[in-house]
Scaffold this motif. Structure first.
Motif, PDB file in Angstrom:
ATOM      1  N   ILE A   1       0.858  -1.183   0.000  1.00 42.11           N
ATOM      2  CA  ILE A   1       0.000   0.000   0.000  1.00 42.11           C
ATOM      3  C   ILE A   1       0.896   1.235   0.000  1.00 42.11           C
ATOM      4  CG2 ILE A   1      -1.858   1.231   1.172  1.00 42.11           C
ATOM      5  CD1 ILE A   1      -2.514  -1.388   2.626  1.00 42.11           C
ATOM      6  N   THR A   2       0.650   2.135  -0.923  1.00 46.80           N
ATOM      7  CA  THR A   2       1.360   3.412  -0.981  1.00 46.80           C
ATOM      8  C   THR A   2       0.396   4.505  -0.524  1.00 46.80           C
ATOM      9  OG1 THR A   2       2.662   2.637  -2.872  1.00 46.80           O
ATOM     10  CG2 THR A   2       2.626   5.012  -2.458  1.00 46.80           C
ATOM     11  N   ALA A   3       0.868   5.404   0.321  1.00 40.68           N
ATOM     12  CA  ALA A   3      -0.012   6.441   0.852  1.00 40.68           C
ATOM     13  C   ALA A   3       0.765   7.724   1.107  1.00 40.68           C
ATOM     14  CB  ALA A   3      -0.679   5.972   2.144  1.00 40.68           C
ATOM     15  N   ARG A   4       0.018   8.798   1.270  1.00 40.42           N
ATOM     16  CA  ARG A   4       0.579  10.084   1.676  1.00 40.42           C
ATOM     17  C   ARG A   4       0.313  10.271   3.168  1.00 40.42           C
ATOM     18  NH1 ARG A   4       3.573  13.362  -2.104  1.00 40.42           N
ATOM     19  NH2 ARG A   4       3.008  12.578  -4.164  1.00 40.42           N
ATOM     20  N   ILE A   5       1.332  10.713   3.891  1.00 38.89           N
ATOM     21  CA  ILE A   5       1.201  10.897   5.341  1.00 38.89           C
ATOM     22  C   ILE A   5       1.796  12.255   5.715  1.00 38.89           C
ATOM     23  CG2 ILE A   5       1.878  10.045   7.618  1.00 38.89           C
ATOM     24  CD1 ILE A   5       2.123   7.250   6.328  1.00 38.89           C
ATOM     25  N   LYS A   6       1.034  13.041   6.429  1.00 38.40           N
ATOM     26  CA  LYS A   6       1.520  14.331   6.896  1.00 38.40           C
ATOM     27  C   LYS A   6       2.358  14.134   8.163  1.00 38.40           C
ATOM     28  CE  LYS A   6      -2.244  17.102   4.961  1.00 38.40           C
ATOM     29  NZ  LYS A   6      -1.358  17.679   3.923  1.00 38.40           N
ATOM     30  N   LYS A   7       3.427  14.896   8.274  1.00 33.31           N
ATOM     31  CA  LYS A   7       4.338  14.755   9.410  1.00 33.31           C
ATOM     32  C   LYS A   7       3.607  14.945  10.736  1.00 33.31           C
ATOM     33  CE  LYS A   7       8.781  16.440  11.186  1.00 33.31           C
ATOM     34  NZ  LYS A   7       9.940  17.336  10.913  1.00 33.31           N
ATOM     35  N   LYS A   8       2.638  15.841  10.776  1.00 31.72           N
ATOM     36  CA  LYS A   8       1.919  16.121  12.020  1.00 31.72           C
ATOM     37  C   LYS A   8       1.120  14.910  12.500  1.00 31.72           C
ATOM     38  CE  LYS A   8      -2.237  18.025   9.813  1.00 31.72           C
ATOM     39  NZ  LYS A   8      -3.114  19.226   9.691  1.00 31.72           N
ATOM     40  N   ASN A   9       0.932  13.902  11.636  1.00 28.54           N
ATOM     41  CA  ASN A   9       0.179  12.699  11.992  1.00 28.54           C
ATOM     42  C   ASN A   9       1.076  11.509  12.342  1.00 28.54           C
ATOM     43  OD1 ASN A   9      -2.313  13.986  11.538  1.00 28.54           O
ATOM     44  ND2 ASN A   9      -2.209  13.552   9.336  1.00 28.54           N
ATOM     45  N   ILE A  10       2.372  11.762  12.459  1.00 28.04           N
ATOM     46  CA  ILE A  10       3.343  10.701  12.766  1.00 28.04           C
ATOM     47  C   ILE A  10       3.673  10.734  14.255  1.00 28.04           C
ATOM     48  CG2 ILE A  10       5.682   9.863  12.348  1.00 28.04           C
ATOM     49  CD1 ILE A  10       5.441  11.051   9.513  1.00 28.04           C
ATOM     50  N   ALA A  11       3.417   9.626  14.933  1.00 30.47           N
ATOM     51  CA  ALA A  11       3.659   9.531  16.375  1.00 30.47           C
ATOM     52  C   ALA A  11       5.078   9.096  16.696  1.00 30.47           C
ATOM     53  CB  ALA A  11       2.675   8.548  17.012  1.00 30.47           C
ATOM     54  N   GLY A  12       5.696   8.348  15.787  1.00 28.36           N
ATOM     55  CA  GLY A  12       7.041   7.857  16.031  1.00 28.36           C
ATOM     56  C   GLY A  12       7.772   7.590  14.733  1.00 28.36           C
ATOM     57  N   ALA A  13       9.088   7.731  14.752  1.00 24.06           N
ATOM     58  CA  ALA A  13       9.915   7.478  13.570  1.00 24.06           C
ATOM     59  C   ALA A  13      11.184   6.788  14.053  1.00 24.06           C
ATOM     60  CB  ALA A  13      10.251   8.785  12.860  1.00 24.06           C
ATOM     61  N   TYR A  14      11.514   5.630  13.444  1.00 23.80           N
ATOM     62  CA  TYR A  14      12.578   4.785  13.998  1.00 23.80           C
ATOM     63  C   TYR A  14      13.478   4.237  12.892  1.00 23.80           C
ATOM     64  CZ  TYR A  14       8.902   4.957  17.502  1.00 23.80           C
ATOM     65  OH  TYR A  14       7.938   5.404  18.350  1.00 23.80           O
ATOM     66  N   VAL A  15      14.755   4.265  13.170  1.00 26.46           N
ATOM     67  CA  VAL A  15      15.732   3.746  12.208  1.00 26.46           C
ATOM     68  C   VAL A  15      16.586   2.633  12.803  1.00 26.46           C
ATOM     69  CG1 VAL A  15      15.886   5.870  10.859  1.00 26.46           C
ATOM     70  CG2 VAL A  15      17.366   5.578  12.863  1.00 26.46           C
ATOM     71  N   ASN A  16      16.358   2.287  14.075  1.00 25.07           N
ATOM     72  CA  ASN A  16      17.279   1.368  14.749  1.00 25.07           C
ATOM     73  C   ASN A  16      17.200  -0.066  14.252  1.00 25.07           C
ATOM     74  OD1 ASN A  16      14.805   0.825  15.868  1.00 25.07           O
ATOM     75  ND2 ASN A  16      15.458   0.981  18.001  1.00 25.07           N
ATOM     76  N   ARG A  17      16.157  -0.421  13.504  1.00 23.43           N
ATOM     77  CA  ARG A  17      16.119  -1.762  12.907  1.00 23.43           C
ATOM     78  C   ARG A  17      16.354  -1.695  11.393  1.00 23.43           C
ATOM     79  NH1 ARG A  17      11.435  -5.514  15.638  1.00 23.43           N
ATOM     80  NH2 ARG A  17      10.043  -4.200  14.425  1.00 23.43           N
ATOM     81  N   GLY A  18      16.766  -0.532  10.918  1.00 25.69           N
ATOM     82  CA  GLY A  18      17.054  -0.376   9.496  1.00 25.69           C
ATOM     83  C   GLY A  18      15.814  -0.408   8.625  1.00 25.69           C
ATOM     84  N   GLU A  19      14.657  -0.048   9.203  1.00 21.70           N
ATOM     85  CA  GLU A  19      13.393  -0.164   8.468  1.00 21.70           C
ATOM     86  C   GLU A  19      12.779   1.190   8.112  1.00 21.70           C
ATOM     87  OE1 GLU A  19      10.998  -2.583  11.033  1.00 21.70           O
ATOM     88  OE2 GLU A  19      12.147  -4.405  10.614  1.00 21.70           O
ATOM     89  N   SER A  20      13.421   2.288   8.488  1.00 17.91           N
ATOM     90  CA  SER A  20      12.872   3.628   8.217  1.00 17.91           C
ATOM     91  C   SER A  20      11.383   3.658   8.543  1.00 17.91           C
ATOM     92  CB  SER A  20      13.108   4.018   6.757  1.00 17.91           C
ATOM     93  OG  SER A  20      14.482   4.058   6.453  1.00 17.91           O
ATOM     94  N   GLU A  21      11.072   3.255   9.770  1.00 21.05           N
ATOM     95  CA  GLU A  21       9.677   3.039  10.162  1.00 21.05           C
ATOM     96  C   GLU A  21       9.007   4.318  10.649  1.00 21.05           C
ATOM     97  OE1 GLU A  21       7.005   0.160  13.103  1.00 21.05           O
ATOM     98  OE2 GLU A  21       9.152   0.396  13.450  1.00 21.05           O
ATOM     99  N   LEU A  22       7.763   4.492  10.236  1.00 24.48           N
ATOM    100  CA  LEU A  22       6.900   5.553  10.736  1.00 24.48           C
ATOM    101  C   LEU A  22       5.710   4.904  11.430  1.00 24.48           C
ATOM    102  CD1 LEU A  22       6.748   7.822   7.544  1.00 24.48           C
ATOM    103  CD2 LEU A  22       8.434   7.914   9.403  1.00 24.48           C
ATOM    104  N   VAL A  23       5.351   5.408  12.600  1.00 24.77           N
ATOM    105  CA  VAL A  23       4.181   4.919  13.320  1.00 24.77           C
ATOM    106  C   VAL A  23       3.181   6.065  13.419  1.00 24.77           C
ATOM    107  CG1 VAL A  23       3.297   3.915  15.446  1.00 24.77           C
ATOM    108  CG2 VAL A  23       5.560   3.278  14.619  1.00 24.77           C
TER     109      VAL A  23
END
Length: 218
Positions: A169-191
């Motif tokens: 799934i590809t989507a657009r996400i506004k930064k103000k709606n991101i609760a967490g951002a993580y790189v420690n598992r190498g996954e460039s994850e946004l929550v």
């Protein structure tokens, strides 16, 4: 009692006692009125010892349980949410979504503990294109990634469980709606705070694990 002396029959009650010990110390320190920096470190250590006594699939449920015991205090939930999220598997996204939406107004990027994660979040533009891999028809969760290849891997499966109908799934996400951002598992994850914050979605089929490795029945 030394760990070498514990028999199989004693292991479960011993583990339960250790868990109760850590949880009790955590809550007793939390409920003090004069908590200082050292107490904060103690709470973190006890919480970590408590959660790490569970499997990575049970730990998120225990995290939610502990949060309920402190009435979902955002000053407790947010720092530890960021600290432990990457350790969890098979996360109950819907249950987390309810809590994150409730304490959304108290969120701050300063709660993100890891410096690399905080820098990753800080560098995000006001809106991003993100990806999520999952089986077709599954409920859309909170976790997304900026790396489409990572999403493709999760679409095919995770930790030995392979899906027959994977999609990205590809989507657009506004930064103000991101609760967490993580790189420690190498996954460039946004929550996300809420899965509905992923808008303008497009779904594409991706080859399954069996298709990629020629394991389909003739």
């Amino acid at each position: 009692m030394n760990i070498e002396e514990i028999t199989l029959g004693q292991a479960v009650p011993f583990l339960e006692a250790k868990r109760e010990h850590h949880l009790s110390r955590l809550l007793n320190t939390y409920h003090r009125f004069d908590v200082d920096e050292a107490d904060g470190a103690s709470i973190k250590d006890e919480f970590q010892s408590y959660l790490w006594s569970f499997s990575s699939t049970d730990a998120p449920y225990e995290f939610l349980n502990v949060c309920s015991l402190v009435d979902y205090d955002p000053w407790f939930v947010w720092p530890y949410f960021h600290h432990f999220w990457s350790d969890f598997d098979a996360i109950p996204h819907r249950e987390f979504e309810k809590i994150l939406c409730t304490i959304w107004g108290d969120w701050s990027p300063t709660f993100i503990e890891d410096a690399d994660d905080r820098a990753f979040y800080g560098a995000l533009p006001d809106e991003v294109v993100a990806y999520r891999g999952q089986p077709r028809g599954a409920r859309v969760g909170l976790s997304w990634t900026l790396d489409k290849n990572i999403a493709a891997g999760f679409a095919r499966g995770h930790r030995g469980i392979w899906y027959d109908d994977p999609v990205i799934i590809t989507a657009r996400i506004k930064k103000k709606n991101i609760a967490g951002a993580y790189v420690n598992r190498g996954e460039s994850e946004l929550v996300l705070f809420n899965s509905r914050c992923a808008t303008r979605r497009q779904i594409e089929q991706t080859p399954s694990f069996k298709e990629r490795h020629g394991l389909l029945d003739a």
